[in-house]
Design a protein around this motif. Structure first.
Motif, PDB file in Angstrom:
ATOM      1  N   SER A   1       0.556  -1.416  -0.417  1.00 18.78           N
ATOM      2  CA  SER A   1      -0.018  -0.037   0.111  1.00 18.78           C
ATOM      3  C   SER A   1       0.816   1.274   0.047  1.00 18.78           C
ATOM      4  CB  SER A   1      -0.982  -0.457   1.383  1.00 18.78           C
ATOM      5  OG  SER A   1      -0.208  -0.294   2.275  1.00 18.78           O
ATOM      6  N   ASP A   2       2.680   0.815  -0.086  1.00 13.95           N
ATOM      7  CA  ASP A   2       3.257   2.509   0.550  1.00 13.95           C
ATOM      8  C   ASP A   2       3.076   2.882  -0.845  1.00 13.95           C
ATOM      9  OD1 ASP A   2       5.440   3.592   0.112  1.00 13.95           O
ATOM     10  OD2 ASP A   2       5.917   3.438   2.002  1.00 13.95           O
ATOM     11  N   GLN A   3       2.345   4.232  -1.190  1.00  8.92           N
ATOM     12  CA  GLN A   3       2.805   5.033  -2.384  1.00  8.92           C
ATOM     13  C   GLN A   3       3.378   5.381  -3.195  1.00  8.92           C
ATOM     14  OE1 GLN A   3      -0.047   5.150  -2.726  1.00  8.92           O
ATOM     15  NE2 GLN A   3      -0.398   6.657  -3.864  1.00  8.92           N
ATOM     16  N   ALA A   4       5.149   5.783  -2.426  1.00  7.53           N
ATOM     17  CA  ALA A   4       6.584   5.436  -3.030  1.00  7.53           C
ATOM     18  C   ALA A   4       7.033   4.092  -3.689  1.00  7.53           C
ATOM     19  CB  ALA A   4       7.052   5.712  -2.393  1.00  7.53           C
ATOM     20  N   VAL A   5       6.388   2.760  -3.348  1.00  2.04           N
ATOM     21  CA  VAL A   5       6.815   1.618  -3.916  1.00  2.04           C
ATOM     22  C   VAL A   5       5.456   1.059  -4.946  1.00  2.04           C
ATOM     23  CG1 VAL A   5       6.096  -0.928  -3.310  1.00  2.04           C
ATOM     24  CG2 VAL A   5       6.759   0.545  -1.457  1.00  2.04           C
ATOM     25  N   ARG A   6       4.334   1.517  -4.923  1.00  2.00           N
ATOM     26  CA  ARG A   6       3.267   1.718  -5.842  1.00  2.00           C
ATOM     27  C   ARG A   6       3.824   2.426  -6.951  1.00  2.00           C
ATOM     28  NH1 ARG A   6      -3.016   0.634  -4.636  1.00  2.00           N
ATOM     29  NH2 ARG A   6      -2.377  -1.230  -2.855  1.00  2.00           N
ATOM     30  N   LEU A   7       3.966   3.894  -6.717  1.00  2.00           N
ATOM     31  CA  LEU A   7       4.608   4.728  -7.823  1.00  2.00           C
ATOM     32  C   LEU A   7       5.719   4.039  -8.640  1.00  2.00           C
ATOM     33  CD1 LEU A   7       4.736   7.739  -9.220  1.00  2.00           C
ATOM     34  CD2 LEU A   7       6.016   8.219  -7.679  1.00  2.00           C
ATOM     35  N   GLY A   8       6.573   3.543  -8.258  1.00  2.00           N
ATOM     36  CA  GLY A   8       8.152   2.966  -8.680  1.00  2.00           C
ATOM     37  C   GLY A   8       7.671   1.939  -9.279  1.00  2.00           C
ATOM     38  N   VAL A   9       6.820   0.959  -9.239  1.00  2.00           N
ATOM     39  CA  VAL A   9       6.586  -0.303  -9.637  1.00  2.00           C
ATOM     40  C   VAL A   9       5.951   0.354 -10.984  1.00  2.00           C
ATOM     41  CG1 VAL A   9       4.654  -2.101 -10.417  1.00  2.00           C
ATOM     42  CG2 VAL A   9       6.378  -2.117  -7.828  1.00  2.00           C
ATOM     43  N   LEU A  10       5.093   1.343 -10.634  1.00  2.00           N
ATOM     44  CA  LEU A  10       4.171   1.814 -12.213  1.00  2.00           C
ATOM     45  C   LEU A  10       5.565   2.355 -12.750  1.00  2.00           C
ATOM     46  CD1 LEU A  10       1.456   3.552 -10.777  1.00  2.00           C
ATOM     47  CD2 LEU A  10       1.163   1.198 -11.975  1.00  2.00           C
ATOM     48  N   LEU A  11       5.949   3.368 -12.582  1.00  2.00           N
ATOM     49  CA  LEU A  11       7.301   3.914 -13.364  1.00  2.00           C
ATOM     50  C   LEU A  11       8.131   2.838 -14.430  1.00  2.00           C
ATOM     51  CD1 LEU A  11       8.439   6.721 -11.160  1.00  2.00           C
ATOM     52  CD2 LEU A  11       7.861   7.262 -12.790  1.00  2.00           C
ATOM     53  N   VAL A  12       8.612   2.132 -13.477  1.00  2.00           N
ATOM     54  CA  VAL A  12       9.310   1.595 -14.609  1.00  2.00           C
ATOM     55  C   VAL A  12       8.835  -0.056 -15.095  1.00  2.00           C
ATOM     56  CG1 VAL A  12       9.817  -0.550 -12.212  1.00  2.00           C
ATOM     57  CG2 VAL A  12      11.530  -0.153 -13.769  1.00  2.00           C
ATOM     58  N   LEU A  13       7.236  -0.382 -14.850  1.00  2.00           N
ATOM     59  CA  LEU A  13       6.721  -1.107 -15.640  1.00  2.00           C
ATOM     60  C   LEU A  13       5.526  -0.870 -16.731  1.00  2.00           C
ATOM     61  CD1 LEU A  13       5.029  -3.666 -12.946  1.00  2.00           C
ATOM     62  CD2 LEU A  13       7.340  -4.141 -14.195  1.00  2.00           C
ATOM     63  N   LEU A  14       5.147  -0.223 -17.010  1.00  2.00           N
ATOM     64  CA  LEU A  14       4.604   0.957 -17.843  1.00  2.00           C
ATOM     65  C   LEU A  14       5.308   1.951 -18.718  1.00  2.00           C
ATOM     66  CD1 LEU A  14       1.503   2.937 -15.529  1.00  2.00           C
ATOM     67  CD2 LEU A  14       1.728   1.178 -17.267  1.00  2.00           C
ATOM     68  N   CYS A  15       6.795   1.385 -19.090  1.00  2.00           N
ATOM     69  CA  CYS A  15       8.001   2.165 -19.592  1.00  2.00           C
ATOM     70  C   CYS A  15       8.476   0.921 -20.719  1.00  2.00           C
ATOM     71  CB  CYS A  15       8.967   2.846 -19.284  1.00  2.00           C
ATOM     72  SG  CYS A  15       7.691   4.961 -18.623  1.00  2.00           S
ATOM     73  N   PRO A  16       8.643   0.535 -21.604  1.00  2.00           N
ATOM     74  CA  PRO A  16       9.085  -0.295 -22.513  1.00  2.00           C
ATOM     75  C   PRO A  16      10.784   0.329 -22.937  1.00  2.00           C
ATOM     76  CG  PRO A  16       7.058   0.899 -23.991  1.00  2.00           C
ATOM     77  CD  PRO A  16       7.505   1.119 -23.274  1.00  2.00           C
ATOM     78  N   CYS A  17      11.350  -0.758 -23.093  1.00  6.16           N
ATOM     79  CA  CYS A  17      12.665  -1.199 -23.404  1.00  6.16           C
ATOM     80  C   CYS A  17      13.329  -0.024 -24.434  1.00  6.16           C
ATOM     81  CB  CYS A  17      13.577  -1.798 -22.248  1.00  6.16           C
ATOM     82  SG  CYS A  17      15.259  -1.670 -22.773  1.00  6.16           S
ATOM     83  N   VAL A  18      13.967   0.858 -24.836  1.00  7.44           N
ATOM     84  CA  VAL A  18      14.497   0.559 -25.840  1.00  7.44           C
ATOM     85  C   VAL A  18      16.160   0.701 -26.262  1.00  7.44           C
ATOM     86  CG1 VAL A  18      12.709   2.731 -26.086  1.00  7.44           C
ATOM     87  CG2 VAL A  18      15.212   3.210 -25.077  1.00  7.44           C
ATOM     88  N   ASP A  19      17.121   0.546 -25.274  1.00 11.32           N
ATOM     89  CA  ASP A  19      18.002  -0.033 -25.425  1.00 11.32           C
ATOM     90  C   ASP A  19      18.728  -1.620 -25.666  1.00 11.32           C
ATOM     91  OD1 ASP A  19      18.275  -0.335 -22.481  1.00 11.32           O
ATOM     92  OD2 ASP A  19      17.701   1.500 -22.485  1.00 11.32           O
ATOM     93  N   TYR A  20      19.519  -1.985 -24.389  1.00 14.20           N
ATOM     94  CA  TYR A  20      19.234  -3.346 -24.246  1.00 14.20           C
ATOM     95  C   TYR A  20      18.886  -4.437 -24.621  1.00 14.20           C
ATOM     96  CZ  TYR A  20      18.106  -3.824 -19.943  1.00 14.20           C
ATOM     97  OH  TYR A  20      17.250  -3.904 -17.977  1.00 14.20           O
ATOM     98  N   VAL A  21      17.440  -4.362 -24.560  1.00 14.61           N
ATOM     99  CA  VAL A  21      16.580  -5.149 -24.860  1.00 14.61           C
ATOM    100  C   VAL A  21      16.773  -5.929 -26.500  1.00 14.61           C
ATOM    101  CG1 VAL A  21      15.141  -3.416 -26.219  1.00 14.61           C
ATOM    102  CG2 VAL A  21      13.900  -5.280 -25.914  1.00 14.61           C
ATOM    103  N   ILE A  22      17.414  -4.429 -27.186  1.00 16.08           N
ATOM    104  CA  ILE A  22      17.777  -5.132 -28.499  1.00 16.08           C
ATOM    105  C   ILE A  22      19.107  -6.012 -28.905  1.00 16.08           C
ATOM    106  CG2 ILE A  22      18.612  -3.898 -30.896  1.00 16.08           C
ATOM    107  CD1 ILE A  22      17.699  -1.132 -30.074  1.00 16.08           C
ATOM    108  N   VAL A  23      19.928  -6.112 -27.839  1.00 15.89           N
ATOM    109  CA  VAL A  23      20.737  -6.847 -27.696  1.00 15.89           C
ATOM    110  C   VAL A  23      20.313  -7.978 -27.182  1.00 15.89           C
ATOM    111  CG1 VAL A  23      22.631  -7.260 -26.601  1.00 15.89           C
ATOM    112  CG2 VAL A  23      22.496  -4.597 -27.211  1.00 15.89           C
ATOM    113  N   PHE A  24      19.872  -8.528 -26.177  1.00 18.62           N
ATOM    114  CA  PHE A  24      19.119  -9.375 -25.477  1.00 18.62           C
ATOM    115  C   PHE A  24      18.026 -10.577 -26.682  1.00 18.62           C
ATOM    116  CE2 PHE A  24      20.039  -7.877 -21.264  1.00 18.62           C
ATOM    117  CZ  PHE A  24      20.749  -9.509 -20.923  1.00 18.62           C
ATOM    118  N   SER A  25      17.118  -9.156 -27.265  1.00 21.95           N
ATOM    119  CA  SER A  25      16.375 -10.007 -28.107  1.00 21.95           C
ATOM    120  C   SER A  25      17.506 -10.347 -29.616  1.00 21.95           C
ATOM    121  CB  SER A  25      15.768  -8.960 -29.303  1.00 21.95           C
ATOM    122  OG  SER A  25      14.705  -9.589 -29.629  1.00 21.95           O
ATOM    123  N   GLY A  26      18.272  -9.743 -29.807  1.00 20.61           N
ATOM    124  CA  GLY A  26      19.342 -10.274 -30.868  1.00 20.61           C
ATOM    125  C   GLY A  26      20.184 -12.082 -30.223  1.00 20.61           C
TER     126      GLY A  26
END
Length: 321
Positions: free
Chosen positions: A88-113
């Motif tokens: 229920s901590d707002q800071a924890v929830r905010l951190g989870v939202l910040l990171v999970l709602l934004c798709p990677c644009v860098d090393y995903v290219i490497v791992f996918s390859g």
């Protein structure tokens, strides 16, 4: 190195964790090294994607549509399903939202390859994904948490990441490609650079882990609380990504890339946003860092398992991408 790359990556993370634990004072300096090492890794990745192929990939509306759907329709629905179960901590929830709602644009290219995914299609999709997350993140935060958290989103970190991690490495890679096409010396330099892929990936993982481990010490409870959600996200998005690839009738290479883009998140870009939050929300940065560590382990696993999840003999492979 190619044959033993997974072992090399696990060893690099173990060394990074040990270094971060025994020498936490090195953390701030190593954090400044993340972007240069990651930029070098992406330069080598882009070097293996001919410019002509990238231009053709930009016209692949089916793949781009699948990438948008998995990241901005499926992922928010998955996050919404787990949101009520978060601490229920707002800071924890905010951190989870910040990171999970934004798709990677860098090393995903490497791992996918590494897993046989289409690096050139993912590379072509990065501007679309970066701009879309910049525009949509405030709205997502508002829907989940109200107006106050939505006001923290800034353009700066996103633009800096795009220039430093995408534009500059890509321009340098294209310049070297042009030199290699005209000169044997350029070809030798290009060939030598491509052999650095595994060492650079290992160096990236070591630096990221070593720089972030010291930040976890005082927030162990918060870390433990969110780890199951990050693990569950990786598991769910593996199958959700496969379903989206099937829906858009993508071939195996493109399908694997969709699985990776749906699962990997933009933690290295959103971390500056979390670090800039007021002290009352400081835990959000720790929550973002925790996702980085979980995801790196998850990506090493994905490299081994995604080719089995989306095999080459899948029926979608018969459909041109």
């Amino acid at each position: 190195m190619e044959h033993h790359q997974v072992a090399a990556y696990l060893a690099a993370m173990a060394v990074g964790a040990l270094l971060g634990w025994v020498a936490p004072g090195l953390g701030p300096g190593l954090e400044h090294a993340i972007n240069p090492v990651l930029g070098a890794l992406l330069f080598v990745t882009f070097l293996q994607v001919p410019a002509a192929e990238l231009v053709r990939s930009l016209r692949d509306g089916r793949f781009l549509s699948a990438a948008v759907v998995v990241n901005f329709v499926v992922v928010p629905l998955v996050v919404a399903a787990m949101f009520a179960l978060l601490p229920s901590d707002q800071a924890v929830r905010l951190g989870v939202l910040l990171v999970l709602l934004c798709p990677c644009v860098d090393y995903v290219i490497v791992f996918s390859g590494l897993a046989g995914g289409s690096s050139r299609r993912l590379l072509a999709a990065t501007p679309v994904l970066l701009v879309a997350q910049l525009l949509l993140l405030p709205g997502f935060l508002y829907l989940f948490m109200g107006s106050e958290p939505a006001d923290i989103v800034e353009v700066g970190p996103f633009l800096e990441a795009f220039v430093v991690l995408i534009v500059i490495p890509l321009a340098l890679a294209w310049a070297l490609q042009a030199w290699a096409a005209r000169s044997p010396a350029g070809q030798r330099v290009s060939d030598g650079a491509t052999t650095a892929m595994v060492p650079l990936m290992a160096a990236t993982l070591l630096v990221v882990v070593a720089s972030q481990v010291p930040k976890l010490g005082n927030s162990l409870g918060d870390v433990v609380a969110v780890i199951p959600f990050y693990v569950a996200f990786l598991i769910v998005m593996a199958f959700a990504g496969k379903a989206v690839a099937h829906l858009f009738r993508l071939d195996a290479s493109s399908g694997r890339a969709i699985v990776f883009t749906g699962a990997t998140r933009n933690s290295l870009v959103v971390l500056p946003l979390a670090l800039a939050l007021p002290d009352s929300l400081a835990v959000a940065a720790v929550v973002v860092v925790t996702q980085t560590l979980v995801e790196v382990l998850g990506m090493v696993t994905y490299v081994r398992l995604v080719p089995r999840l989306v095999p080459v003999d899948d029926k979608r492979s018969a459909v041109p991408a």
